[in-house]
Design a protein around this motif. Sequence first.
Motif, PDB file in Angstrom:
ATOM      1  N   ASP A 275       2.342  -5.733   5.067  1.00 36.49           N
ATOM      2  CA  ASP A 275       1.712  -6.494   6.148  1.00 36.49           C
ATOM      3  C   ASP A 275       1.533  -5.640   7.400  1.00 36.49           C
ATOM      4  OD1 ASP A 275       1.519  -8.737   4.594  1.00 36.49           O
ATOM      5  OD2 ASP A 275       3.253  -9.762   5.465  1.00 36.49           O
TER       6      ASP A 275
ATOM      7  N   SER B 294       1.411  -2.347   7.594  1.00 38.24           N
ATOM      8  CA  SER B 294       0.426  -1.297   7.330  1.00 38.24           C
ATOM      9  C   SER B 294      -0.998  -1.827   7.456  1.00 38.24           C
ATOM     10  CB  SER B 294       0.642  -0.717   5.920  1.00 38.24           C
ATOM     11  OG  SER B 294      -0.365   0.225   5.629  1.00 38.24           O
ATOM     12  N   LYS B 295      -1.279  -2.960   6.830  1.00 41.05           N
ATOM     13  CA  LYS B 295      -2.625  -3.526   6.899  1.00 41.05           C
ATOM     14  C   LYS B 295      -2.976  -3.970   8.310  1.00 41.05           C
ATOM     15  CE  LYS B 295      -1.888  -6.044   3.081  1.00 41.05           C
ATOM     16  NZ  LYS B 295      -2.100  -6.984   1.964  1.00 41.05           N
TER      17      LYS B 295
ATOM     18  N   THR C 281      -3.980  -0.843  10.266  1.00 44.55           N
ATOM     19  CA  THR C 281      -5.286  -0.335   9.843  1.00 44.55           C
ATOM     20  C   THR C 281      -6.408  -1.246  10.323  1.00 44.55           C
ATOM     21  OG1 THR C 281      -4.260   0.623   7.853  1.00 44.55           O
ATOM     22  CG2 THR C 281      -6.654   0.460   7.880  1.00 44.55           C
ATOM     23  N   TYR C 282      -6.245  -2.556  10.147  1.00 50.83           N
ATOM     24  CA  TYR C 282      -7.257  -3.498  10.624  1.00 50.83           C
ATOM     25  C   TYR C 282      -7.424  -3.405  12.137  1.00 50.83           C
ATOM     26  CZ  TYR C 282      -7.479  -5.967   6.112  1.00 50.83           C
ATOM     27  OH  TYR C 282      -7.668  -6.288   4.797  1.00 50.83           O
TER      28      TYR C 282
ATOM     29  N   ALA D 289      -7.827  -0.611   3.778  1.00 49.13           N
ATOM     30  CA  ALA D 289      -6.531  -1.066   4.293  1.00 49.13           C
ATOM     31  C   ALA D 289      -5.556  -1.378   3.155  1.00 49.13           C
ATOM     32  CB  ALA D 289      -6.706  -2.293   5.183  1.00 49.13           C
ATOM     33  N   GLU D 290      -6.062  -1.990   2.100  1.00 49.92           N
ATOM     34  CA  GLU D 290      -5.221  -2.339   0.950  1.00 49.92           C
ATOM     35  C   GLU D 290      -4.746  -1.074   0.234  1.00 49.92           C
ATOM     36  OE1 GLU D 290      -3.225  -5.177  -1.279  1.00 49.92           O
ATOM     37  OE2 GLU D 290      -4.729  -5.701   0.240  1.00 49.92           O
TER      38      GLU D 290
ATOM     39  N   ALA E 100      -2.015   0.657   2.262  1.00 54.82           N
ATOM     40  CA  ALA E 100      -0.730  -0.042   2.145  1.00 54.82           C
ATOM     41  C   ALA E 100      -0.057   0.255   0.801  1.00 54.82           C
ATOM     42  CB  ALA E 100      -0.931  -1.545   2.315  1.00 54.82           C
TER      43      ALA E 100
END
Length: 388
Positions: free
Chosen positions: A85, A87-88, A91-92, A225-226, A229
């Motif tokens: 969570d 990490s994403k 990135t987002y 993003a996925e 992660a």
Amino acid sequence: MGSQERKAIIELPVKVILTDVGTTFFIKNRKNLRKFKLADNVEEYGILLDRFTPSSLQRMILIDYVSKVEISNGEFVTIRQEVMDISKLITYSMLYRQYDAYIFQRVLSSDVIKNWNRKNPANIIDDKTKINDNFLLNEIKEKEKDIQEIKQAILAPMYAFISKNSSLLAEEKNIQLLLSEKFLNNLRPFTWFIIAKFKRADGYELLIKDIRTSLAEYMEKAKIAEYVALNIMELATNAENTNLKREAKAIFKGAVDMNSVLFDPNVRRQVIESLERKGELVYLSWKIGSRGSSIGTQGKLQITIYNKESEYEKMKEAFDEKKSADLKKRSLMDFYKELPDGEANTELGLYYLSYLSEACEKVNVKFESMVNQMSASDLTVISLVINL
């Protein structure tokens, strides 16, 4: 519109290192800052979040208060979802910021603004234009209906495309719909003020088309993003397993099956507690490019995985001076290939890495990976660098 299912509260100690802007804000508001010694042995000021909402951390990143985020743990299996969570989220957040900056420049260079500036040389609109915050917020409030209509007009083709995409599950469609909305909702108020002000001006439709096209491009970028992660989790788990096996050998002197270290809860807990007492944890660090950075680095995200804290300073000095013949610098792909059998899940690591590299290449995002290693020690510092 759809909503993304995730934990409302993240319960995990996270060190948040502040930018100069963030530090100034917290000091002005009499918030106590903490001095942290980070994984790379550098001391910096920040705050510790041990129980927080994802939106609170994201907001701090969006307004350029955060320069680094660091977490550490003896094991990552139990905190997998939290790490994914975070990490994403990071990135987002970087993508939202980059999209905001990109659209602002596109608006300023649009025919709409060129025409205005030509006719109003005493009141030109450019990136140096100052506007009163209260005036801006009042204008946005007055034009709220127009702005919502504009957003819907921009998003309509995206909604249709996502809804008709048979390869997506219902939940995945909801996530994509929410993501498209968030890109627009995170555009700065001044951008919406300009768009709404010139709603019927010559060149307006072309500007909306430009915003819509670039939104589709950033939605494609968001897919990485996925992959990021997943890569981080795989690398952290590999580092964790390496540490567990090394410590188990020291504790049990070879009297225990190495597989039991990973799968026997009692043996595993004993080894993890020993590592935690020694401070030999796995560290994950996200270094975030600041809006005030030099051109080309605002969208730079550097993710680093460290293990064995006691060797950080020694390793960094050797690397910086480039005097050690034992220091090897090679690609992450090469590092995986050279690992002995059983040291890591090589196939899975390569699988995730190859997909991340391919995903970045498809959306024109520069991606680099490297491992710094000293053959005389088991210290590794793995870096993933992504230019969004």
